[in-house]
Design a protein around this motif. Sequence first.
Motif, short mmCIF file in Angstrom:
data_model
loop_
_atom_site.label_atom_id
_atom_site.label_comp_id
_atom_site.label_asym_id
_atom_site.label_seq_id
_atom_site.Cartn_x
_atom_site.Cartn_y
_atom_site.Cartn_z
N ASP A 5 0.81 -1.17 0.01
CA ASP A 5 -0.08 -0.05 0.10
C ASP A 5 0.84 1.29 -0.04
O ASP A 5 1.98 0.98 -0.26
CB ASP A 5 -0.99 -0.01 1.36
N ARG A 6 0.38 2.42 0.08
CA ARG A 6 0.97 3.67 -0.05
C ARG A 6 1.95 3.89 1.17
O ARG A 6 3.06 4.57 0.95
CB ARG A 6 0.06 4.85 -0.23
N ALA A 7 1.79 3.03 2.31
CA ALA A 7 2.84 3.47 3.48
C ALA A 7 3.73 2.48 3.47
O ALA A 7 4.70 2.61 4.22
CB ALA A 7 1.72 3.25 4.67
N GLY A 8 3.75 1.67 2.43
CA GLY A 8 5.05 0.92 2.41
C GLY A 8 4.92 -0.39 2.86
O GLY A 8 5.72 -1.45 3.15
N GLY A 9 3.48 -0.87 3.70
CA GLY A 9 3.27 -1.91 4.27
C GLY A 9 2.90 -3.07 3.27
O GLY A 9 2.57 -2.59 2.19
N ARG A 10 2.53 -4.31 4.03
CA ARG A 10 1.69 -5.25 3.12
C ARG A 10 0.43 -5.00 2.81
O ARG A 10 -0.26 -4.19 3.54
CB ARG A 10 1.81 -6.76 3.59
N LYS A 11 -0.26 -5.37 1.57
CA LYS A 11 -1.61 -5.29 1.47
C LYS A 11 -2.65 -6.22 2.25
O LYS A 11 -2.22 -7.46 2.21
CB LYS A 11 -1.90 -5.34 -0.11
N LEU A 12 -3.71 -5.72 2.92
CA LEU A 12 -4.61 -6.43 3.63
C LEU A 12 -5.49 -7.27 2.81
O LEU A 12 -6.19 -6.42 2.06
CB LEU A 12 -5.17 -5.75 4.62
N THR A 13 -5.52 -8.36 2.57
CA THR A 13 -6.30 -8.94 1.20
C THR A 13 -7.48 -9.69 2.05
O THR A 13 -7.60 -9.83 3.52
CB THR A 13 -5.76 -10.18 0.72
N GLY A 14 -8.54 -10.29 1.39
CA GLY A 14 -9.72 -10.91 2.00
C GLY A 14 -9.35 -12.14 2.47
O GLY A 14 -9.86 -12.55 3.68
N TRP A 15 -8.00 -13.09 2.22
CA TRP A 15 -7.67 -13.92 2.98
C TRP A 15 -7.19 -13.89 4.29
O TRP A 15 -7.37 -14.50 5.37
CB TRP A 15 -6.71 -14.73 2.05
N HIS A 16 -6.68 -12.55 4.56
CA HIS A 16 -6.02 -12.28 5.80
C HIS A 16 -7.08 -11.91 6.66
O HIS A 16 -7.09 -12.28 7.80
CB HIS A 16 -5.01 -10.63 5.53
N VAL A 17 -8.22 -11.02 6.16
CA VAL A 17 -9.13 -10.76 7.07
C VAL A 17 -10.00 -12.18 7.50
O VAL A 17 -10.64 -12.42 8.50
CB VAL A 17 -10.34 -9.89 6.14
N LEU A 18 -10.30 -13.17 6.60
CA LEU A 18 -10.97 -14.27 6.87
C LEU A 18 -10.01 -15.36 7.78
O LEU A 18 -10.34 -15.38 8.81
CB LEU A 18 -10.97 -15.37 5.60
N ALA A 19 -8.59 -15.00 7.84
CA ALA A 19 -7.79 -15.81 8.84
C ALA A 19 -7.96 -14.94 10.04
O ALA A 19 -7.97 -15.73 11.15
CB ALA A 19 -6.39 -15.79 8.41
N ILE A 20 -7.85 -13.78 10.19
CA ILE A 20 -7.99 -13.15 11.52
C ILE A 20 -9.59 -13.53 12.03
O ILE A 20 -9.64 -13.67 13.41
CB ILE A 20 -7.97 -11.54 11.40
N PHE A 21 -10.55 -13.38 11.24
CA PHE A 21 -11.78 -13.69 11.68
C PHE A 21 -11.95 -15.09 12.31
O PHE A 21 -12.48 -15.29 13.33
CB PHE A 21 -12.70 -13.35 10.34
#
Length: 159
Positions: A5-21
């Motif tokens: 993303d613009r801040a230089g970090g990793r992009k948060l994808t739908g798979w990441h949100v699913l894993a957190i959930f």
Amino acid sequence: MRETDRAGGRKLTGWHVLAIFVGGFGLIIGVNLFMAFSAVSTFPGMEVSSSYADSQTFDERRDAQEALGWHASIEIPGDGTLVLNLVDDAGAPVAPAELTALLTRPTNQTDDQVLVLERVNGAFVAPVTLGDGMWRLRLTGTARDGTDYRHNITFRHFD
């Protein structure tokens, strides 16, 4: 190169949100299952086999027991004994036909102790092993005239 993303970090994808959930709810469900199992395994919750049948004669049994005029109190002198004072309205020691005592924790059956009561100077004395916390002494007995006697004394003990 990875997408960032613009801040230089990793992009948060739908798979990441699913894993957190799934991980968050999995943790919550796991803790709830552990707590439910612990609660049921230490205290089944049953006090009497049939609450309805027991309630049908409650008033009659209570009145008969109150007519005995017995008063129970306990002392824990700190020497590993429990002293039960069971007296009548005049303050005289009572001699029931039968008396049993169960020392238990209100929420856990693992520390239950059936007390061996011995008459000493008009009181009942029994050796006990007490840890810190809440305890309940359940007295069950019969008066010389055949009247049932039931009494619970809940107390807090700290060393």
